[in-house]
Design an enzyme around this catalytic site. Structure first.
Site, PDB file in Angstrom:
ATOM      1  N   SER A 272      44.437  46.108  31.476  1.00 14.89           N
ATOM      2  CA  SER A 272      45.826  45.762  31.184  1.00 14.89           C
ATOM      3  C   SER A 272      45.975  44.245  31.196  1.00 14.89           C
ATOM      4  O   SER A 272      45.076  43.528  31.648  1.00 14.89           O
ATOM      5  CB  SER A 272      46.786  46.412  32.189  1.00 14.89           C
ATOM      6  OG  SER A 272      47.024  47.769  31.853  1.00 14.89           O
TER       7      SER A 272
ATOM      8  N   TRP B 159      44.775  39.106  30.174  1.00 21.57           N
ATOM      9  CA  TRP B 159      45.647  37.956  29.981  1.00 21.57           C
ATOM     10  C   TRP B 159      45.177  37.250  28.697  1.00 21.57           C
ATOM     11  O   TRP B 159      43.971  37.113  28.462  1.00 21.57           O
ATOM     12  CB  TRP B 159      45.560  37.026  31.186  1.00 21.57           C
ATOM     13  CG  TRP B 159      46.552  35.902  31.144  1.00 21.57           C
ATOM     14  CD1 TRP B 159      46.288  34.593  30.860  1.00 21.57           C
ATOM     15  CD2 TRP B 159      47.958  35.990  31.389  1.00 21.57           C
ATOM     16  NE1 TRP B 159      47.456  33.854  30.910  1.00 21.57           N
ATOM     17  CE2 TRP B 159      48.503  34.689  31.228  1.00 21.57           C
ATOM     18  CE3 TRP B 159      48.819  37.037  31.718  1.00 21.57           C
ATOM     19  CZ2 TRP B 159      49.857  34.418  31.390  1.00 21.57           C
ATOM     20  CZ3 TRP B 159      50.174  36.771  31.875  1.00 21.57           C
ATOM     21  CH2 TRP B 159      50.677  35.467  31.723  1.00 21.57           C
TER      22      TRP B 159
ATOM     23  N   ILE C  79      42.698  44.159  35.443  1.00 24.70           N
ATOM     24  CA  ILE C  79      43.987  43.723  34.922  1.00 24.70           C
ATOM     25  C   ILE C  79      44.072  42.196  34.915  1.00 24.70           C
ATOM     26  O   ILE C  79      43.474  41.537  35.767  1.00 24.70           O
ATOM     27  CB  ILE C  79      45.150  44.336  35.734  1.00 24.70           C
ATOM     28  CG1 ILE C  79      46.516  43.986  35.113  1.00 24.70           C
ATOM     29  CG2 ILE C  79      45.090  43.929  37.202  1.00 24.70           C
ATOM     30  CD1 ILE C  79      47.683  44.782  35.694  1.00 24.70           C
ATOM     31  N   CYS C  80      44.777  41.666  33.929  1.00 24.67           N
ATOM     32  CA  CYS C  80      45.069  40.242  33.821  1.00 24.67           C
ATOM     33  C   CYS C  80      43.773  39.425  33.640  1.00 24.67           C
ATOM     34  O   CYS C  80      43.063  39.585  32.668  1.00 24.67           O
ATOM     35  CB  CYS C  80      45.870  39.791  35.035  1.00 24.67           C
ATOM     36  SG  CYS C  80      46.760  38.235  34.808  1.00 24.67           S
ATOM     37  N   HIS C  81      43.437  38.556  34.605  1.00 23.09           N
ATOM     38  CA  HIS C  81      42.204  37.777  34.533  1.00 23.09           C
ATOM     39  C   HIS C  81      40.991  38.541  35.082  1.00 23.09           C
ATOM     40  O   HIS C  81      39.872  38.028  35.049  1.00 23.09           O
ATOM     41  CB  HIS C  81      42.350  36.463  35.303  1.00 23.09           C
ATOM     42  CG  HIS C  81      43.241  35.459  34.624  1.00 23.09           C
ATOM     43  ND1 HIS C  81      44.613  35.544  34.663  1.00 23.09           N
ATOM     44  CD2 HIS C  81      42.954  34.357  33.883  1.00 23.09           C
ATOM     45  CE1 HIS C  81      45.139  34.531  33.993  1.00 23.09           C
ATOM     46  NE2 HIS C  81      44.158  33.793  33.502  1.00 23.09           N
TER      47      HIS C  81
END
Length: 222
Positions: A161, A133, A112-114
């Site tokens: 995500s 991200w 998720i994200c980075h």
């Protein structure tokens, strides 16, 4: 109450200092509540410093260093984000190899994200569709992946995500995926017990009757 389908399933959470707190603790709570067992894998023993965006958050105890951990012991790899966390991980050869082994072993990977930054470094996003991200999209495309702007994206056993706001959907997807993997594993064990690899193949006569063994062509006839 723990979901019996996840009991005994082990998840490796790979993170270090600078990890976004909610992206580590929220999936951890969801998986643990469903019966999974989790280990925090990091670069050094002790604790890691989590972040709440730009501010320091809580610390989290390390269960194993990446040098001590084996991908063979886990059903899923979870990669939370935070900018500094994956940036540190991707410069560590053992951490990169650890992530690469999950993909090579066709195991579940959730980032998720980075978090997908480590997957870019491991060269395992080529031909895959994933999200992250937004600042990672160029890196993902340069590594041969396709970037999409979605709350949660699944490509075979890779789940991704974009940000903390996506955590409810992300958690729901990883729980479902791990439950599905548990059912697959259970079915495989049932097949192995019913048809052990050491069992000899049935003879033609056993399959098609006496006439089958006398067939000059070698074909089993009905």
């Amino acid at each position: 109450m723990a979901n019996a389908s996840l009991t005994g399933k082990r998840v490796a959470v790979l993170a270090t200092d600078g990890v976004e707190q909610s992206e580590l603790t929220e999936p951890w709570k969801a998986l643990e509540a469903a019966g999974a067992e989790l280990d925090l894998i990091s670069l050094e023993p002790g604790t890691i410093q989590m972040m709440k965006h730009d501010d320091k958050g809580d610390t989290f105890p390390v269960d194993k260093t990446v040098a001590e951990a084996s991908s063979a012991d886990y059903a899923m790899l979870l990669l939370p984000g935070g900018v500094a966390n994956p940036d540190r991980l991707r410069t560590d050869k053992a951490a990169v190899q650890f992530a690469r082994e999950f993909v090579a072993g066709d195991k579940l990977v959730a980032a998720i994200c980075h978090g997908p930054w480590l997957l870019v470094e491991a060269d395992v996003v080529r031909g895959r569709t994933l999200t992250s991200w937004p600042s990672l999209q160029t890196d993902i495309r340069n590594a041969g992946g396709e970037w999409v702007d979605r709350e949660v994206q699944t490509d075979e056993r890779l789940i991704t995500s974009r940000k903390p706001a996506d955590l409810p959907a992300f958690n729901s997807r990883i729980l479902a995926a791990l439950a599905g993997a548990a059912e697959e594993s259970k079915l495989d064990r049932m097949v192995e017990q019913t048809f052990p690899a050491s069992d000899p193949l049935p003879s033609p006569s056993a399959v098609g009757g006496e006439g089958a063994s006398r067939s000059s062509s070698g074909e089993v006839r009905g």
